[in-house]
Design an enzyme around this catalytic site. Structure first.
Site, PDB file in Angstrom:
ATOM      1  N   SER A   1      38.077  42.233  46.057  1.00  0.00           N
ATOM      2  CA  SER A   1      38.240  42.013  44.625  1.00  0.00           C
ATOM      3  C   SER A   1      38.823  40.631  44.402  1.00  0.00           C
ATOM      4  O   SER A   1      39.714  40.201  45.140  1.00  0.00           O
ATOM      5  CB  SER A   1      39.158  43.087  44.037  1.00  0.00           C
ATOM      6  OG  SER A   1      39.242  42.951  42.643  1.00  0.00           O
ATOM      7  N   GLU A   2      38.333  39.957  43.392  1.00  0.00           N
ATOM      8  CA  GLU A   2      38.721  38.573  43.125  1.00  0.00           C
ATOM      9  C   GLU A   2      40.209  38.376  42.884  1.00  0.00           C
ATOM     10  O   GLU A   2      40.719  37.278  43.046  1.00  0.00           O
ATOM     11  CB  GLU A   2      37.943  38.055  41.914  1.00  0.00           C
ATOM     12  CG  GLU A   2      36.460  38.028  42.155  1.00  0.00           C
ATOM     13  CD  GLU A   2      35.646  37.888  40.880  1.00  0.00           C
ATOM     14  OE1 GLU A   2      36.225  37.976  39.779  1.00  0.00           O
ATOM     15  OE2 GLU A   2      34.432  37.712  41.002  1.00  0.00           O
ATOM     16  N   ASN A   3      40.901  39.434  42.504  1.00  0.00           N
ATOM     17  CA  ASN A   3      42.329  39.278  42.240  1.00  0.00           C
ATOM     18  C   ASN A   3      43.177  39.404  43.499  1.00  0.00           C
ATOM     19  O   ASN A   3      44.388  39.374  43.432  1.00  0.00           O
ATOM     20  CB  ASN A   3      42.803  40.262  41.167  1.00  0.00           C
ATOM     21  CG  ASN A   3      42.583  41.706  41.565  1.00  0.00           C
ATOM     22  OD1 ASN A   3      41.540  42.059  42.094  1.00  0.00           O
ATOM     23  ND2 ASN A   3      43.550  42.552  41.301  1.00  0.00           N
ATOM     24  N   GLY A   4      42.539  39.547  44.685  1.00  0.00           N
ATOM     25  CA  GLY A   4      43.283  39.479  45.933  1.00  0.00           C
ATOM     26  C   GLY A   4      43.404  40.758  46.729  1.00  0.00           C
ATOM     27  O   GLY A   4      44.456  41.011  47.310  1.00  0.00           O
TER      28      GLY A   4
ATOM     29  N   SER B   1      41.930  34.461  47.463  1.00  0.00           N
ATOM     30  CA  SER B   1      40.812  35.369  47.299  1.00  0.00           C
ATOM     31  C   SER B   1      39.558  34.618  46.856  1.00  0.00           C
ATOM     32  O   SER B   1      38.467  34.828  47.400  1.00  0.00           O
ATOM     33  CB  SER B   1      41.168  36.455  46.281  1.00  0.00           C
ATOM     34  OG  SER B   1      40.129  37.384  46.167  1.00  0.00           O
TER      35      SER B   1
END
Length: 100
Positions: free
Chosen positions: A49-52, A91
């Site tokens: 996920s792009e938020n890490g 990320s």
């Protein structure tokens, strides 16, 4: 010839079936976040996920949500054994740099 329009859940389910075993997959915001609900249990798929987050799983049971474990769509997730979380800048570097 006419085609029946698929629902968002039907699309997510169809995409989930095409993800190969052992794949690392970035799930962005919106429709992609639904894919995790439809992954076959007999496949090892590592979701990013792009938020890490890396190696997260299905949403938690009601009442077991952890406010620090959310995907890019702000939905609660669980972490798989060996999963990790990190700064969103790292990320994006992983994803955009082709390191997944």
């Amino acid at each position: 010839m006419s085609y029946q329009k698929l629902s968002r859940d039907q699309i997510a389910e169809r995409v989930a079936q095409d993800i190969p075993d052992g794949a690392y997959v970035n799930l962005g915001i919106g429709l992609p976040t639904k894919i995790s609900k439809y992954l076959p249990s007999d496949k090892d798929v590592f979701l990013h996920s792009e938020n890490g987050l890396l190696a997260f799983g299905l949403p938690p049971a009601k009442g077991e949500e952890d406010p620090e474990l959310i995907n890019a769509g702000k939905e609660f997730v669980t972490m798989l054994a060996g999963g990790s979380f990190f700064h969103h800048g790292d990320s994006f570097a992983m994803m955009r740099g082709g390191h997944l």
